[in-house]
Structure formats: structure tokens, C-alpha cells
Write a protein that holds these residues in place. Structure first.
Motif, PDB file in Angstrom:
ATOM      1  N   PHE A 186      12.197  -8.642   1.571  1.00 21.53           N
ATOM      2  CA  PHE A 186      10.947  -9.214   0.815  1.00 21.53           C
ATOM      3  C   PHE A 186       9.886  -8.874   1.459  1.00 21.53           C
ATOM      4  CE2 PHE A 186       8.310 -12.614  -0.951  1.00 21.53           C
ATOM      5  CZ  PHE A 186       7.806 -11.958  -2.068  1.00 21.53           C
ATOM      6  N   PHE A 187       9.677  -9.112   2.741  1.00 22.92           N
ATOM      7  CA  PHE A 187       8.675  -9.084   3.698  1.00 22.92           C
ATOM      8  C   PHE A 187       8.431  -7.430   3.987  1.00 22.92           C
ATOM      9  CE2 PHE A 187       7.144  -7.606   7.793  1.00 22.92           C
ATOM     10  CZ  PHE A 187       6.047  -7.940   7.854  1.00 22.92           C
ATOM     11  N   ALA A 188       9.439  -6.697   4.149  1.00 20.18           N
ATOM     12  CA  ALA A 188       9.403  -5.276   4.355  1.00 20.18           C
ATOM     13  C   ALA A 188       8.789  -4.504   3.080  1.00 20.18           C
ATOM     14  CB  ALA A 188      10.771  -4.697   4.465  1.00 20.18           C
ATOM     15  N   ALA A 189       9.189  -5.083   2.058  1.00 18.95           N
ATOM     16  CA  ALA A 189       8.583  -4.269   0.615  1.00 18.95           C
ATOM     17  C   ALA A 189       7.154  -4.843   0.538  1.00 18.95           C
ATOM     18  CB  ALA A 189       9.443  -5.004  -0.606  1.00 18.95           C
ATOM     19  N   MET A 190       6.667  -6.102   0.478  1.00 13.72           N
ATOM     20  CA  MET A 190       5.179  -6.437   0.502  1.00 13.72           C
ATOM     21  C   MET A 190       4.574  -5.705   1.605  1.00 13.72           C
ATOM     22  SD  MET A 190       5.666  -8.139  -2.285  1.00 13.72           S
ATOM     23  CE  MET A 190       7.437  -7.270  -2.653  1.00 13.72           C
ATOM     24  N   ALA A 191       4.622  -5.856   2.696  1.00 11.43           N
ATOM     25  CA  ALA A 191       4.176  -5.114   3.879  1.00 11.43           C
ATOM     26  C   ALA A 191       3.812  -3.701   3.589  1.00 11.43           C
ATOM     27  CB  ALA A 191       4.721  -5.529   5.171  1.00 11.43           C
ATOM     28  N   SER A 192       4.955  -3.040   3.267  1.00  7.56           N
ATOM     29  CA  SER A 192       4.954  -1.520   3.047  1.00  7.56           C
ATOM     30  C   SER A 192       3.984  -1.327   1.706  1.00  7.56           C
ATOM     31  CB  SER A 192       6.249  -1.081   2.702  1.00  7.56           C
ATOM     32  OG  SER A 192       7.160  -1.372   3.795  1.00  7.56           O
ATOM     33  N   VAL A 193       3.951  -2.089   0.692  1.00  5.75           N
ATOM     34  CA  VAL A 193       3.117  -1.870  -0.613  1.00  5.75           C
ATOM     35  C   VAL A 193       1.796  -1.910   0.052  1.00  5.75           C
ATOM     36  CG1 VAL A 193       2.120  -2.682  -2.525  1.00  5.75           C
ATOM     37  CG2 VAL A 193       4.742  -2.541  -2.115  1.00  5.75           C
ATOM     38  N   THR A 194       1.389  -2.973   0.905  1.00  2.70           N
ATOM     39  CA  THR A 194      -0.031  -3.245   1.224  1.00  2.70           C
ATOM     40  C   THR A 194      -0.431  -2.014   2.138  1.00  2.70           C
ATOM     41  OG1 THR A 194       0.176  -5.393   1.135  1.00  2.70           O
ATOM     42  CG2 THR A 194      -1.705  -4.904   2.458  1.00  2.70           C
ATOM     43  N   LEU A 195       0.243  -1.683   3.127  1.00  3.88           N
ATOM     44  CA  LEU A 195      -0.335  -0.718   4.023  1.00  3.88           C
ATOM     45  C   LEU A 195      -0.319   0.619   3.438  1.00  3.88           C
ATOM     46  CD1 LEU A 195       2.011  -1.628   7.250  1.00  3.88           C
ATOM     47  CD2 LEU A 195      -0.339  -1.845   7.105  1.00  3.88           C
ATOM     48  N   ILE A 196       0.729   0.903   2.480  1.00  3.20           N
ATOM     49  CA  ILE A 196       0.609   2.372   1.849  1.00  3.20           C
ATOM     50  C   ILE A 196      -0.387   2.377   0.997  1.00  3.20           C
ATOM     51  CG2 ILE A 196       1.837   3.799   0.340  1.00  3.20           C
ATOM     52  CD1 ILE A 196       4.370   2.817   1.772  1.00  3.20           C
ATOM     53  N   GLN A 197      -0.864   1.282   0.063  1.00  5.89           N
ATOM     54  CA  GLN A 197      -1.761   1.047  -0.929  1.00  5.89           C
ATOM     55  C   GLN A 197      -3.266   1.284  -0.071  1.00  5.89           C
ATOM     56  OE1 GLN A 197      -1.701  -2.256  -3.419  1.00  5.89           O
ATOM     57  NE2 GLN A 197      -0.636  -1.262  -4.914  1.00  5.89           N
ATOM     58  N   ALA A 198      -3.408   0.718   1.068  1.00  4.57           N
ATOM     59  CA  ALA A 198      -4.574   0.796   1.904  1.00  4.57           C
ATOM     60  C   ALA A 198      -4.955   2.106   2.170  1.00  4.57           C
ATOM     61  CB  ALA A 198      -4.482  -0.119   3.166  1.00  4.57           C
ATOM     62  N   VAL A 199      -3.930   2.883   2.705  1.00  9.21           N
ATOM     63  CA  VAL A 199      -3.953   4.317   3.117  1.00  9.21           C
ATOM     64  C   VAL A 199      -4.394   5.222   1.755  1.00  9.21           C
ATOM     65  CG1 VAL A 199      -2.889   6.245   3.814  1.00  9.21           C
ATOM     66  CG2 VAL A 199      -2.589   4.178   4.956  1.00  9.21           C
ATOM     67  N   GLN A 200      -3.916   4.870   0.778  1.00 10.84           N
ATOM     68  CA  GLN A 200      -3.966   5.622  -0.390  1.00 10.84           C
ATOM     69  C   GLN A 200      -5.312   5.211  -1.061  1.00 10.84           C
ATOM     70  OE1 GLN A 200      -0.620   3.872  -2.589  1.00 10.84           O
ATOM     71  NE2 GLN A 200       0.599   5.797  -2.477  1.00 10.84           N
ATOM     72  N   THR A 201      -5.649   3.985  -1.036  1.00  9.54           N
ATOM     73  CA  THR A 201      -7.297   3.687  -1.336  1.00  9.54           C
ATOM     74  C   THR A 201      -8.259   4.334  -0.761  1.00  9.54           C
ATOM     75  OG1 THR A 201      -6.463   1.627  -2.100  1.00  9.54           O
ATOM     76  CG2 THR A 201      -8.950   1.878  -1.660  1.00  9.54           C
ATOM     77  N   LEU A 202      -7.968   4.449   0.766  1.00  7.96           N
ATOM     78  CA  LEU A 202      -9.200   4.959   1.715  1.00  7.96           C
ATOM     79  C   LEU A 202      -8.936   6.464   1.244  1.00  7.96           C
ATOM     80  CD1 LEU A 202     -10.891   5.014   4.104  1.00  7.96           C
ATOM     81  CD2 LEU A 202      -8.896   5.157   5.616  1.00  7.96           C
ATOM     82  N   GLY A 203      -7.984   7.217   1.388  1.00 12.67           N
ATOM     83  CA  GLY A 203      -7.693   8.510   1.023  1.00 12.67           C
ATOM     84  C   GLY A 203      -8.349   9.049  -0.420  1.00 12.67           C
ATOM     85  N   LEU A 204      -8.305   8.307  -1.256  1.00 14.93           N
ATOM     86  CA  LEU A 204      -8.798   8.523  -2.711  1.00 14.93           C
ATOM     87  C   LEU A 204     -10.310   8.365  -2.596  1.00 14.93           C
ATOM     88  CD1 LEU A 204      -6.107   7.490  -5.282  1.00 14.93           C
ATOM     89  CD2 LEU A 204      -7.229   9.802  -4.908  1.00 14.93           C
ATOM     90  N   VAL A 205     -10.781   7.130  -2.006  1.00 21.53           N
ATOM     91  CA  VAL A 205     -12.369   6.990  -1.917  1.00 21.53           C
ATOM     92  C   VAL A 205     -13.022   8.214  -1.409  1.00 21.53           C
ATOM     93  CG1 VAL A 205     -14.131   5.493  -1.001  1.00 21.53           C
ATOM     94  CG2 VAL A 205     -12.065   4.477  -2.210  1.00 21.53           C
ATOM     95  N   VAL A 206     -12.653   8.520  -0.123  1.00 23.07           N
ATOM     96  CA  VAL A 206     -13.249   9.692   0.433  1.00 23.07           C
ATOM     97  C   VAL A 206     -13.205  10.959  -0.188  1.00 23.07           C
ATOM     98  CG1 VAL A 206     -13.061  11.378   2.565  1.00 23.07           C
ATOM     99  CG2 VAL A 206     -12.661   8.784   3.000  1.00 23.07           C
ATOM    100  N   PHE A 207     -11.911  11.094  -1.033  1.00 19.73           N
ATOM    101  CA  PHE A 207     -12.021  12.483  -1.740  1.00 19.73           C
ATOM    102  C   PHE A 207     -12.855  12.587  -2.830  1.00 19.73           C
ATOM    103  CE2 PHE A 207      -9.892  14.457  -5.458  1.00 19.73           C
ATOM    104  CZ  PHE A 207     -10.000  15.803  -5.238  1.00 19.73           C
ATOM    105  N   LEU A 208     -12.883  11.286  -3.592  1.00 20.83           N
ATOM    106  CA  LEU A 208     -13.911  11.054  -4.648  1.00 20.83           C
ATOM    107  C   LEU A 208     -15.423  11.265  -4.344  1.00 20.83           C
ATOM    108  CD1 LEU A 208     -12.269   8.459  -7.039  1.00 20.83           C
ATOM    109  CD2 LEU A 208     -12.431  10.981  -7.418  1.00 20.83           C
TER     110      LEU A 208
END
Length: 296
Positions: A186-208
Motif C-alpha cells: 500500500f505504501f509502495a503504491a501510493m509513494a510511487s504514484v506521487t513521485l511519478i506524478q510529480a515527475v510527469q507534472t514537471l515534464g509536461l509543464v516545461v513542455f507546454l
């Protein structure tokens, strides 16, 4: 069977998220609508991570943020961003239900991606499932002219591409979660989601910011309507990640095909879309194929 409940819930939340995102295509385009999923889902994912830490106990957690976590996490993050943009474009071109059905090709394509990238093996039954799923998908979408505009074939291409990329992402996320903290899924899933979404958000904001600042402004301006997509996106991702930490990716994605009838109902009620008898039977063939593929 905890993973099964998490998968069914994730599939339902994913249909709701896709419906929210599809409605944003006109104002922000596919990349802006893709950003909505991650940007507005991130606060909810952070809250779920804190909940997971409290539920597990901080003293019991021993995460490992090494290369074994980051390389499949980044691979999955990139594939998921591209897959989300592709499936939104498929829904725009071929319809909500058809785009969702094409996305289910991620089950056999996940097997192929797993074979190439992670060295997973397929049995003859698995290859039979790949063949049946491919045939079902071909019948499902051939040859129907959407709105008289001849947009079906691009929709098929984008939908199949989304399936391949989602399959690659699923494999990456499973390996990332297991590497992060194998003893506390449960912790691994939630922590993975948060870290990966943070990377994806940063990458897409820079791209846009670089390619389409107007789309980024449209996303920010429509923040009230985007909160729903963010909430359902965070819940869907959390459900998928949790299930992937408990069961193989093929089994999780196979059960996730329940998304198809949910999307068909949503497409009919929300977007006034209809499926023909031929497409219904082809959808059943797709279900049979993905079950065969996942039953390895």
C-alpha cells in the motif's frame, strides 16, 4: 483477492477521469488535457501517501530510491504520458467507447513489451490470446465512418498506440513499486504514484511552456472543472498501482477490461454514442482474448 477489488475500483475511476479529460480537449488540446490528470491529481496523491505512511507506520517503512526503482519508474512515467495523450486523441477521433476498447489492447501488447523489455515469456495460449484480441479489435472498428468525417483510422492508430504504451507503463510501474518497498504494497503504491506524478507534472509543464503556453493557461483557467479529473485520476492510479504490487500486470490488466462495459454505458449516456451489434460481439472477442493472454 484484494487486488481484484482495487482493479475494479481503478477501472471505474479511470472511466470517470477519461470522461472529464475528453471534455477538456476542445479548450486545452490533448497535451493540456493530459496535464490535468497529473497536475490536479498530485495533491490527492500526496494526501493518499501520507495516509499510507500513517496506516503502515513510519518506523516499519524502508524505501529504496535506487536505480532499480527509478529506471522502470521513469520508463513507465514517460509511456503513461504519451499513452494518455494518445487515448484522448483516439476518443476524439473514434468515440469514447471505441477509444476505451482500443486501450484494452494494452493486455496483449503488455505481454509483447514485457517480452522485449523485461524478458517475460509467452505460452502458446498467450499467443492465441494476442491473435484473438487483435482480430476482435480489428472487427470492432472496421470500417465505420465517425460523423462522416473519415476519422476512424487515425483513431484506431492512436488507440492501438495507447495500448502499447499503457502496457509498457504497467510493467514499469509494477517493477518500480516492488523495488521501492516490497513488504508494504500500500505504501509502495501510493509513494510511487506521487513521485511519478510529480515527475510527469514537471515534464509536461516545461513542455507546454515551450510548445503551447496557451494550452497551459487554459488548464490553469479551468482549474475548477479539472479538480474532478484530478481526483478520479489519483484514485484510479492508486488503485492500479496497489493492484500491481499484489498481482502480475497481465492479471490486473485482464480484470481491468471491465472498463469496457462501463465506458460503453458512459459513452451512451454522457456523449450519446452507440455501439452496433457487430461491435458488441467484437468487444466480447476482445474480452476472451485478453483473458487468454492474462491466464499465463
Amino acid at each position: 483477492m484484494l487486488w481484484a477489488g482495487a482493479t475494479i475500483a481503478a477501472a471505474a475511476f479511470q472511466v470517470a477521469r477519461n470522461a472529464f479529460q475528453r471534455g477538456m480537449m476542445a479548450s486545452s488540446g490533448p497535451w493540456g488535457a493530459t496535464l490535468v490528470r497529473f497536475l490536479f491529481g498530485l495533491p490527492f496523491s500526496i494526501a493518499l501517501t501520507f495516509l499510507a505512511i500513517l496506516a503502515t507506520g513510519p518506523e516499519r517503512i524502508d524505501p529504496h530510491f535506487g536505480i532499480a526503482f527509478w529506471w522502470p519508474a521513469l520508463l513507465g512515467a514517460t509511456a503513461q504520458v504519451l499513452a494518455t495523450a494518445a487515448v484522448l486523441q483516439a476518443m476524439h477521433q473514434a468515440g469514447f467507447a471505441i477509444g476505451t476498447a482500443l486501450q484494452q489492447s494494452s493486455v496483449p501488447l503488455a505481454a509483447l513489451a514485457g517480452l522485449i523489455v523485461f524478458g517475460d515469456r509467452l505460452s502458446p495460449l498467450g499467443w492465441g490470446g494476442v491473435a484473438i484480441t487483435t482480430a476482435g479489435l480489428a472487427v470492432l472498428v472496421w470500417p465505420r465512418d465517425v460523423g462522416g468525417e473519415g476519422r476512424l483510422l487515425p483513431g484506431v492508430a492512436f488507440g492501438t498506440l495507447s495500448g502499447l504504451l499503457f502496457g509498457l507503463a504497467l510493467n514499469g510501474f509494477r517493477h518500480a513499486g516492488l523495488a521501492l518497498e516490497p513488504h508494504h504494497p500500500f505504501f509502495a503504491a501510493m509513494a510511487s504514484v506521487t513521485l511519478i506524478q510529480a515527475v510527469q507534472t514537471l515534464g509536461l509543464v516545461v513542455f507546454l511552456l515551450w510548445r503551447d503556453p496557451a494550452a497551459l493557461r487554459a488548464v490553469i483557467a479551468g482549474w475548477r472543472g479539472s479538480l474532478g479529473a484530478g481526483l478520479f485520476g489519483a484514485l484510479a492510479s492508486s488503485g492500479w498501482f496497489f493492484a500491481l504490487n499484489l498481482a502480475p500486470a497481465a492479471a490486473v490488466r485482464s480484470l481491468g477490461v471491465i472498463e469496457m462495459p462501463i465506458a460503453a454505458v458512459a459513452g451512451h449516456r454522457v456523449f450519446r454514442e452507440a455501439l452496433t451489434v457487430r461491435q458488441i460481439f467484437a468487444g466480447i472477442a476482445v474480452c476472451i482474448g485478453v483473458v487468454m493472454t492474462a491466464g499465463l
